[in-house]
Structure formats: structure tokens, C-alpha cells
Design an enzyme around this catalytic site. Structure first.
Site, PDB file in Angstrom:
ATOM      1  N   THR A  11      -6.587   1.868  -0.318  1.00  0.00           N
ATOM      2  CA  THR A  11      -6.318   1.508  -1.705  1.00  0.00           C
ATOM      3  C   THR A  11      -7.511   0.780  -2.281  1.00  0.00           C
ATOM      4  O   THR A  11      -8.271   0.137  -1.550  1.00  0.00           O
ATOM      5  CB  THR A  11      -5.066   0.627  -1.844  1.00  0.00           C
ATOM      6  OG1 THR A  11      -4.830   0.356  -3.237  1.00  0.00           O
ATOM      7  CG2 THR A  11      -5.247  -0.695  -1.124  1.00  0.00           C
ATOM      8  N   GLY A  12      -7.674   0.892  -3.577  1.00  0.00           N
ATOM      9  CA  GLY A  12      -8.711   0.147  -4.273  1.00  0.00           C
ATOM     10  C   GLY A  12      -8.107  -0.907  -5.172  1.00  0.00           C
ATOM     11  O   GLY A  12      -8.821  -1.615  -5.891  1.00  0.00           O
ATOM     12  N   ASP A  72       2.110   4.199  -1.354  1.00  0.00           N
ATOM     13  CA  ASP A  72       2.318   4.621  -2.729  1.00  0.00           C
ATOM     14  C   ASP A  72       3.596   3.930  -3.163  1.00  0.00           C
ATOM     15  O   ASP A  72       4.607   3.963  -2.461  1.00  0.00           O
ATOM     16  CB  ASP A  72       2.433   6.136  -2.866  1.00  0.00           C
ATOM     17  CG  ASP A  72       2.160   6.574  -4.312  1.00  0.00           C
ATOM     18  OD1 ASP A  72       1.133   6.138  -4.865  1.00  0.00           O
ATOM     19  OD2 ASP A  72       2.966   7.321  -4.877  1.00  0.00           O
ATOM     20  N   LYS A 178       7.995 -13.798  -1.404  1.00  0.00           N
ATOM     21  CA  LYS A 178       7.784 -12.436  -1.895  1.00  0.00           C
ATOM     22  C   LYS A 178       7.558 -11.472  -0.740  1.00  0.00           C
ATOM     23  O   LYS A 178       8.130 -10.381  -0.716  1.00  0.00           O
ATOM     24  CB  LYS A 178       6.597 -12.393  -2.857  1.00  0.00           C
ATOM     25  CG  LYS A 178       6.394 -11.009  -3.462  1.00  0.00           C
ATOM     26  CD  LYS A 178       5.200 -10.935  -4.398  1.00  0.00           C
ATOM     27  CE  LYS A 178       5.073  -9.540  -4.967  1.00  0.00           C
ATOM     28  NZ  LYS A 178       3.858  -9.376  -5.798  1.00  0.00           N
ATOM     29  N   ARG A 184       7.292  -3.824  -0.401  1.00  0.00           N
ATOM     30  CA  ARG A 184       6.139  -3.636   0.468  1.00  0.00           C
ATOM     31  C   ARG A 184       6.327  -4.388   1.782  1.00  0.00           C
ATOM     32  O   ARG A 184       5.996  -3.886   2.857  1.00  0.00           O
ATOM     33  CB  ARG A 184       4.883  -4.104  -0.265  1.00  0.00           C
ATOM     34  CG  ARG A 184       3.573  -3.599   0.344  1.00  0.00           C
ATOM     35  CD  ARG A 184       2.417  -3.770  -0.629  1.00  0.00           C
ATOM     36  NE  ARG A 184       2.502  -2.801  -1.716  1.00  0.00           N
ATOM     37  CZ  ARG A 184       2.704  -3.123  -2.994  1.00  0.00           C
ATOM     38  NH1 ARG A 184       2.848  -4.378  -3.349  1.00  0.00           N
ATOM     39  NH2 ARG A 184       2.777  -2.176  -3.909  1.00  0.00           N
TER      40      ARG A 184
END
Length: 200
Positions: A11-12, A72, A178, A184
Site C-alpha cells: 500500500t502507498g 483492500d 481502535k 483491519r
């Protein structure tokens, strides 16, 4: 057992890089963002979160020769038929902009009573570019879309992702809370259950 000295994170997105670094810290895994290897972003041509995660993981593995992890993720809002979905990061158009995406979402939900939503994350781990059996894990985080922004933490849609049980937005949670609750964090916990035997 397979040993991995380094894994590339496909990922960027700076927000994701920071969140993953925090999540992986407790596992003592040397994970580097693809930017450290000058890996360009892969075109997200899939029609599902799973397809796009595999595309990104394979792209990073091909270019670096390293095992890779890709995610994603996005926001699915019930009243919008699951939108913005896989287009969450570019909901308001390119180049992607969190503030514009939130503005568009709030406008789309004006006058709607049903504000239920969920964050979804699909994580894919590929041992190498030709891995025929990538590990695929999914996590979900349920909440509602607030009528206005709350908090300055997090990224993406966090300021409007309201958590009724905490009476806070995702942007107001501390990092550890979180990570424990998020889509995630949940997907990563499942992924680590599959990966740890290979990392031993």
C-alpha cells in the site's frame, strides 16, 4: 517451517502504513511499505475487495521478490446499497481526498433515517508471486454514519463513523482501542493465526 525475514506491505496509503506498523509491532515482524522498494500502485481493476487485494499483493511480490501483504478495505452504507464499497477511497473522484469523500457521503445520506454502515477489510498474504493458495481473511466493523464530523484522529471516513456503544467516532478512539475493534485489526488477528506457524 518457512521463515520470512521481511514482508512488504502493498500500500502507498500513509494512514494504512501507520496503522499496520502499529498492528504488527507486537508480532516483531519486519514489515516494510512498498514505497521503500519503489513499487508503483497496482491498478485496482477488480470488482470485489478480495480481487483488488490479490492484485495488489501479487504486484508487490512480483516487483520485490518478497512475500507480501495487501489489504483492500472500504465503507459499505446500507441506505446506499453498499456504496461506496470498493470505490471508498475515490468516492468523490480522483485524486482521492478524504474530506471530499466525507462531504459526498453526508450529502448522499441527507434526510435518510437508516444510517447503518460497516467498514470491511480483506487482507491477503502471498508467500511469493506465484502462490496458488494465498491466505485471505476478512474483518468487519459495524457502526453508523454521523451527520457531522467528530474527532481529528484516524483517516478516511473515521470522523463520521459513529460507534453508538462508545458514543464516539472512530476518529476519537485511542490507538489501542481502535486496533482491537477495527475491521483491519480483526482481519489481521485472523491473518496472524494462519501466518504464525510459518513464522515460527
Amino acid at each position: 517451517m518457512t521463515q520470512f525475514s521481511k514482508i512488504v506491505l502493498a500500500t502507498g496509503n500513509k494512514g494504512k502504513v501507520a496503522e499496520f506498523a502499529s498492528l504488527f509491532d507486537s508480532y516483531n515482524i519486519d514489515i516494510k511499505p512498498q514505497s521503500a522498494f519503489n513499487v508503483p500502485d497496482a491498478p485496482e481493476t477488480g470488482t470485489t475487495f478480495v480481487e483488488n487485494a490479490i492484485i495488489k499483493a501479487r504486484n508487490a511480490a512480483v516487483i520485490t521478490g518478497l512475500p507480501s501483504i495487501a489489504d483492500d478495505s472500504g465503507l459499505a452504507v446500507d441506505a446506499l446499497g453498499g456504496a461506496p464499497g470498493i470505490y471508498s477511497s475515490r468516492y468523490a473522484g480522483e485524486p482521492s481526498d478524504d474530506a471530499n469523500n466525507i462531504d459526498k457521503l453526508l450529502i448522499a445520506l441527507e434526510g435518510k433515517q437508516d444510517r447503518n454502515a460497516r467498514f470491511l477489510c480483506v487482507l491477503v498474504f502471498m508467500q511469493h508471486k506465484d502462490d496458488p493458495t494465498p491466505i485471505i481473511c476478512q474483518g468487519e466493523w459495524h457502526g453508523e454514519i454521523a451527520t457531522q464530523r467528530h474527532g481529528a484522529g484516524g483517516f478516511g471516513y473515521d470522523p463520521v463513523f459513529w460507534l453508538p456503544e462508545q458514543n464516539l467516532s472512530a476518529a476519537q478512539l485511542d490507538k489501542d482501542t481502535k486496533n482491537a475493534q477495527s475491521h483491519r485489526g480483526k482481519a489481521l488477528k485472523l491473518l496472524m493465526q494462519h501466518m504464525l506457524p510459518m513464522l515460527a
